[in-house]
Design a protein around this motif. Structure first.
Motif, PDB file in Angstrom:
ATOM      1  N   ALA A 245      33.793 -10.216 -29.585  1.00  0.00           N
ATOM      2  CA  ALA A 245      33.501 -10.760 -28.250  1.00  0.00           C
ATOM      3  C   ALA A 245      31.999 -10.849 -27.974  1.00  0.00           C
ATOM      4  O   ALA A 245      31.589 -11.179 -26.867  1.00  0.00           O
ATOM      5  CB  ALA A 245      34.160  -9.884 -27.192  1.00  0.00           C
ATOM      6  N   ALA A 248      30.528 -14.287 -26.691  1.00  0.00           N
ATOM      7  CA  ALA A 248      31.070 -14.635 -25.362  1.00  0.00           C
ATOM      8  C   ALA A 248      30.442 -13.761 -24.278  1.00  0.00           C
ATOM      9  O   ALA A 248      30.117 -14.242 -23.180  1.00  0.00           O
ATOM     10  CB  ALA A 248      32.593 -14.453 -25.378  1.00  0.00           C
ATOM     11  N   THR A 249      30.259 -12.484 -24.587  1.00  0.00           N
ATOM     12  CA  THR A 249      29.653 -11.572 -23.605  1.00  0.00           C
ATOM     13  C   THR A 249      28.229 -11.991 -23.300  1.00  0.00           C
ATOM     14  O   THR A 249      27.798 -11.991 -22.143  1.00  0.00           O
ATOM     15  CB  THR A 249      29.657 -10.128 -24.154  1.00  0.00           C
ATOM     16  OG1 THR A 249      30.994  -9.788 -24.483  1.00  0.00           O
ATOM     17  CG2 THR A 249      29.105  -9.148 -23.151  1.00  0.00           C
ATOM     18  N   ARG A 251      26.974 -14.940 -23.523  1.00  0.00           N
ATOM     19  CA  ARG A 251      27.022 -16.163 -22.714  1.00  0.00           C
ATOM     20  C   ARG A 251      27.242 -15.822 -21.249  1.00  0.00           C
ATOM     21  O   ARG A 251      26.562 -16.339 -20.359  1.00  0.00           O
ATOM     22  CB  ARG A 251      28.188 -17.061 -23.152  1.00  0.00           C
ATOM     23  CG  ARG A 251      27.848 -17.952 -24.286  1.00  0.00           C
ATOM     24  CD  ARG A 251      28.995 -18.892 -24.601  1.00  0.00           C
ATOM     25  NE  ARG A 251      28.775 -19.432 -25.927  1.00  0.00           N
ATOM     26  CZ  ARG A 251      29.060 -20.668 -26.279  1.00  0.00           C
ATOM     27  NH1 ARG A 251      29.604 -21.499 -25.416  1.00  0.00           N
ATOM     28  NH2 ARG A 251      28.827 -21.081 -27.488  1.00  0.00           N
ATOM     29  N   GLN A 252      28.200 -14.959 -21.020  1.00  0.00           N
ATOM     30  CA  GLN A 252      28.516 -14.580 -19.640  1.00  0.00           C
ATOM     31  C   GLN A 252      27.311 -13.939 -18.965  1.00  0.00           C
ATOM     32  O   GLN A 252      27.037 -14.181 -17.797  1.00  0.00           O
ATOM     33  CB  GLN A 252      29.658 -13.570 -19.635  1.00  0.00           C
ATOM     34  CG  GLN A 252      31.026 -14.197 -19.489  1.00  0.00           C
ATOM     35  CD  GLN A 252      32.045 -13.095 -19.352  1.00  0.00           C
ATOM     36  OE1 GLN A 252      32.342 -12.417 -20.323  1.00  0.00           O
ATOM     37  NE2 GLN A 252      32.564 -12.900 -18.163  1.00  0.00           N
ATOM     38  N   LYS A 266      27.133 -25.168 -23.281  1.00  0.00           N
ATOM     39  CA  LYS A 266      28.364 -25.748 -23.838  1.00  0.00           C
ATOM     40  C   LYS A 266      28.013 -26.827 -24.875  1.00  0.00           C
ATOM     41  O   LYS A 266      28.584 -26.897 -25.957  1.00  0.00           O
ATOM     42  CB  LYS A 266      29.167 -26.362 -22.688  1.00  0.00           C
ATOM     43  CG  LYS A 266      30.614 -26.623 -23.006  1.00  0.00           C
ATOM     44  CD  LYS A 266      31.318 -27.056 -21.746  1.00  0.00           C
ATOM     45  CE  LYS A 266      32.642 -27.694 -22.095  1.00  0.00           C
ATOM     46  NZ  LYS A 266      33.246 -28.335 -20.933  1.00  0.00           N
ATOM     47  N   ASP A 273      24.311 -19.667 -29.613  1.00  0.00           N
ATOM     48  CA  ASP A 273      24.802 -18.514 -30.382  1.00  0.00           C
ATOM     49  C   ASP A 273      23.730 -18.006 -31.354  1.00  0.00           C
ATOM     50  O   ASP A 273      23.623 -16.803 -31.611  1.00  0.00           O
ATOM     51  CB  ASP A 273      26.075 -18.883 -31.150  1.00  0.00           C
ATOM     52  CG  ASP A 273      27.275 -18.980 -30.215  1.00  0.00           C
ATOM     53  OD1 ASP A 273      27.127 -18.595 -29.032  1.00  0.00           O
ATOM     54  OD2 ASP A 273      28.337 -19.453 -30.659  1.00  0.00           O
TER      55      ASP A 273
END
Lengths: 529, 245
Positions: A245, A248-249, A251-252, A266, A273
């Motif tokens: 994860a 994703a973390t 990004r958040q 996006k 990344d």
């Protein structure tokens, strides 16, 4: 576009919770920080220690009416600004800062009226009676400002006064306890202050006061009374980039600060990344490199990776030499070792490999103390992350694993984005480049130059060099052998080499090395005064 | 000897006073943390006043501080309009003290009642004491944040003025009689916290360069770190870590 915040201190207390991107890892740490036990929170610069401390404090503040635990936040970042920081002054400084923040927190939560409040003034100007904690604060404040070296030490109270005043405050206010969050608690370059802080941390321990301290990886001088395994829970803030994860973390975390970046992230997902993995779990580095890459596109990300990880991150590390001149040889050697040895080794290893790529190195446990110290400083700068010690490598030799910041490696490639994707998709913690106890790269700092050390401006270091060999961490047998060789001081041992030690009976290569390593280790902490 | 009989006027006023005491209990039990926060800022203003004790304009700052005390007492007792009025006076006197610090002749004429003083001029965003042109002469690094504080002050000052002028948009929230109002007290405390912080920033912008030092680390520095430690410029002056890109 919103402004990105690089430091937790950029946020106001009531904003902190808006920026929390909670992972299970973070929640576990935050809950420990809110708990009853003492905690040492360890991590490099920028990994989020301050944010976690402040989040825990904010949650306790929010829940104060029901939980009755008063959070108190204090930073010791300014410890280096104390003039003439004798041990007595430093102790008094720490205690006065702690008292000041406890007083402010209690008053700010409405448990106490400030001495000079206007509602006392309109009653005719009479100030309220200072609380016991305020009286103690004044005592220690005067003590560190005036210096107590020449004063009667009996007039300076001990930390138990603070403990008692905290108990009084809790009982009179109906509080269960105070959780004291100490940020930048122990200065990484000043072991004497580390020992004093950890001793104070132990002395303050009570059912009414729980201390949580954020420290850098190099802060390992705990002193005689503090036992890290018994007196606190140590939590390491290293976000694993192999966690599924992870991207994703990150990004958040960015989007929580600036939702308008969503479209760009996006569209340029691989590029984002790359920045996230290059940062190697360090949110501040991610935010700084992202800010340099906006508006996001591949070319800007490539340029940023090259500029930041080939130049900026190293410039920050080297700038430590300006502030801590005594450590400059270690700082510069560490840089050369990673830049000229480790990174090329990793790059060469990974370039044509399709499985089990690596960003890890392993250092033998008997490598010179100066090498280990240099690596600790690289951990402080966030260029390395110290992993597990006691790891077995080739021929069952034991050592410590470190992760090299991934950005530093991918910056070597002409196409950092593509190379980052190649490395991160097959990254394996089991694969590491090994550096033995006597690797040729160590030679420049293996022998600390005694002449340079003797020419130092540091009184502490000169005194250390004149200290008896009784202060060395060696066996009685080794001590006797040094005496046979007519070596009386640590300076005498440093002036000799292993060939001289081997002239004593029953001293071979291993013992000779241990004796010299002990002498080097004994002076390392005094390098910057 | 028989005691003096209580007049109906006295009895009625004391009854109101008793109602006020009950409102104080409700106010404190409902808003202890926020009141505590405000009283701490109020004490921080006093820390600055103490450090400026040898300057002539401190008389106005001390008056401002007392006015904040009356404002807190008024609002806690349910005297809401009076609390807004006193809060505005706190702002005006605080800003006047800083204005006078750079205009001693004007201060003397004003004290002697030979010259008026325009409160709105002191609060003016372009030429007032938080304007760029004023702040840069005393604490250049505070100019950017000062303009943000000037906006906050303009808002809170206007809000207080609306109560003083009886604007229905705000006064319709007020109780018709002496009674406790959770929402009005809440609103007032938020406005008062913003006002007190703005005054502390004003004092920092005017005197900070002179009085704040990285080695001092005393109560004055604690007041600034507490309210404005999130501003990089302030952290830099205090010797706290700053990260820039």
């Amino acid at each position: 576009m919103a402004e990105l915040f690089f430091r937790a201190e950029d946020l106001q207390d009531d904003e902190v919770l808006n920026y929390l991107v909670e992972t299970a890892f973070d929640r576990e740490i935050i809950d420990s920080l809110k708990g009853r036990s003492a905690v040492i929170l360890r991590g490099s610069r920028g990994v989020g220690k301050s944010f976690l401390l402040r989040t825990a404090a904010a949650e306790l503040r929010r829940d104060l009416p029901s939980e009755r635990i008063l959070p108190v936040y204090v930073t010791f970042a300014r410890a280096t600004l104390i003039t003439n920081p004798t041990p007595q002054r430093f102790l008094a400084w720490m205690i006065s800062k702690i008292c000041n923040r406890i007083v402010r927190a209690a008053q700010g939560a409405g448990y106490d009226l400030p001495t000079h409040s206007s509602i006392a003034a309109i009653q005719g100007g009479s100030a309220a009676e200072p609380s016991r904690m305020e009286q103690i604060e004044t005592l220690f404040e005067e003590s560190w400002r005036l210096g107590t070296d020449s004063a009667d030490s009996a007039t300076v109270p001990g930390p138990e006064m603070v403990r008692d005043a905290v108990e009084d405050l809790c009982e009179s206010s109906g509080l269960r306890r105070i959780n004291l969050f100490v940020d930048e608690a122990a200065h990484v370059f000043i072991p004497q202050q580390q020992r004093q802080f950890f001793t104070l941390m132990r002395d303050l321990r009570s059912p009414y006061l729980s201390v949580k301290a954020a420290v850098y990886p190099g802060a390992t001088s705990f002193g005689d009374s503090f036992q890290p395994t018994h007196d606190a829970t140590t939590l390491i803030v290293d976000r694993s980039i192999t966690d599924h994860a992870y991207a994703a973390t990150m990004r958040q975390l960015v989007l929580r600060q600036d939702p308008s970046l969503q479209e760009g992230i996006k569209r340029y997902g691989e590029e984002f990344d790359t920045l996230a993995y290059a940062a190697s779990g360090n949110p501040r580095i991610l935010l700084k490199t992202l800010a340099r890459s906006l508006p996001l596109n591949r070319r800007r990300v490539q340029d940023t990776i090259r500029e930041y990880y080939r130049e900026a991150i190293w410039a920050e590390h080297s700038s430590l030499s300006d502030r801590y001149a005594g450590h400059s040889a270690l700082i510069e050697w560490g840089r050369r070792f990673i830049e000229s040895q480790v990174l090329p080794d990793l790059y060469k290893r990974n370039l044509h490999r399709t499985s089990e790529t690596s960003s890890y190195l392993w250092i033998h446990r008997h490598s010179p103390p100066a090498v280990r110290e240099a690596l600790r400083l690289l951990c402080y700068s966030g260029i390395l992350q110290e992993g597990d010690s006691g790891i077995r490598a080739t021929r069952s030799e034991v050592g410590t694993r470190y992760m090299v910041n991934l950005g530093c490696q991918i910056a070597l490639d002409a196409d950092p984005v593509a190379y980052a994707t190649h490395v991160r998709q097959a990254l394996s913690i089991k694969r590491m480049i090994e550096y033995g106890a006597n690797h040729h790269s160590y030679r420049p700092i293996d022998a600390l130059n005694l002449n340079e050390l003797e020419g130092t401006d540091s009184d502490a270091l000169r005194t250390r060099l004149r200290a008896s060999i009784d202060h060395l961490d060696i066996s009685q047998f080794q001590r006797e052998k040094l005496a046979e060789l007519r070596m009386a001081t640590i300076g005498d041992v440093l002036a000799s080499d292993e060939a001289i030690f081997k002239r004593a009976h029953y001293v071979g290569a291993v013992r000779a090395r241990q004796m010299r390593n002990a002498a080097v280790a004994a002076v390392l902490e005094y390098l910057s005064g | 000897m028989r005691g003096r009989a209580m007049s109906t006027i006295e009895a009625r006023l004391l009854a109101l006073n008793s109602d006020g005491a009950n409102i104080i209990r409700l106010s404190v039990s409902d808003h202890a943390p926020r009141l505590g926060q405000l009283l701490q800022l109020d004490a921080d203003v006093q820390v600055w006043a103490s450090r400026l004790a040898d300057r002539p304009e401190v008389v106005q700052l001390a008056s401002a501080h007392r006015e904040l005390g009356f404002a807190i007492y008024a609002v806690s007792s349910g005297l809401y309009v009076h609390a807004y009025a006193s809060l505005r006076l706190f702002l005006e006197l605080s800003f006047a003290s800083v204005y006078f610090s750079a205009n001693e002749l004007h201060r003397r004429k004003w004290v002697a009642d030979r010259q008026d003083f325009s409160w709105s001029a002191a609060l003016d965003e372009d030429n007032g004491v938080l304007s760029r042109s004023f702040v840069r002469e005393f604490n250049d690094s505070a100019t950017d944040d000062a303009s943000n504080q000037a906006k906050v002050v303009a808002q809170v000052y206007r809000h207080c003025s609306q109560f003083i002028h009886g604007k229905l948009a705000v006064t319709r929230e007020l109780p018709d009689q002496l009674e406790y109002s959770h929402s009005v007290l809440n609103d007032w405390i938020e406005v008062a916290i913003d006002s007190a912080k703005a005054v502390i920033y004003l004092l920092y912008a005017r005197y900070g360069e002179q009085l704040i030092s990285v080695t001092n680390q005393g109560n004055l520095e604690a007041t600034i770190e507490h309210s404005f430690g999130h501003l990089p410029e302030v952290r830099s002056r205090l010797g706290l870590p700053v990260e820039s890109e």
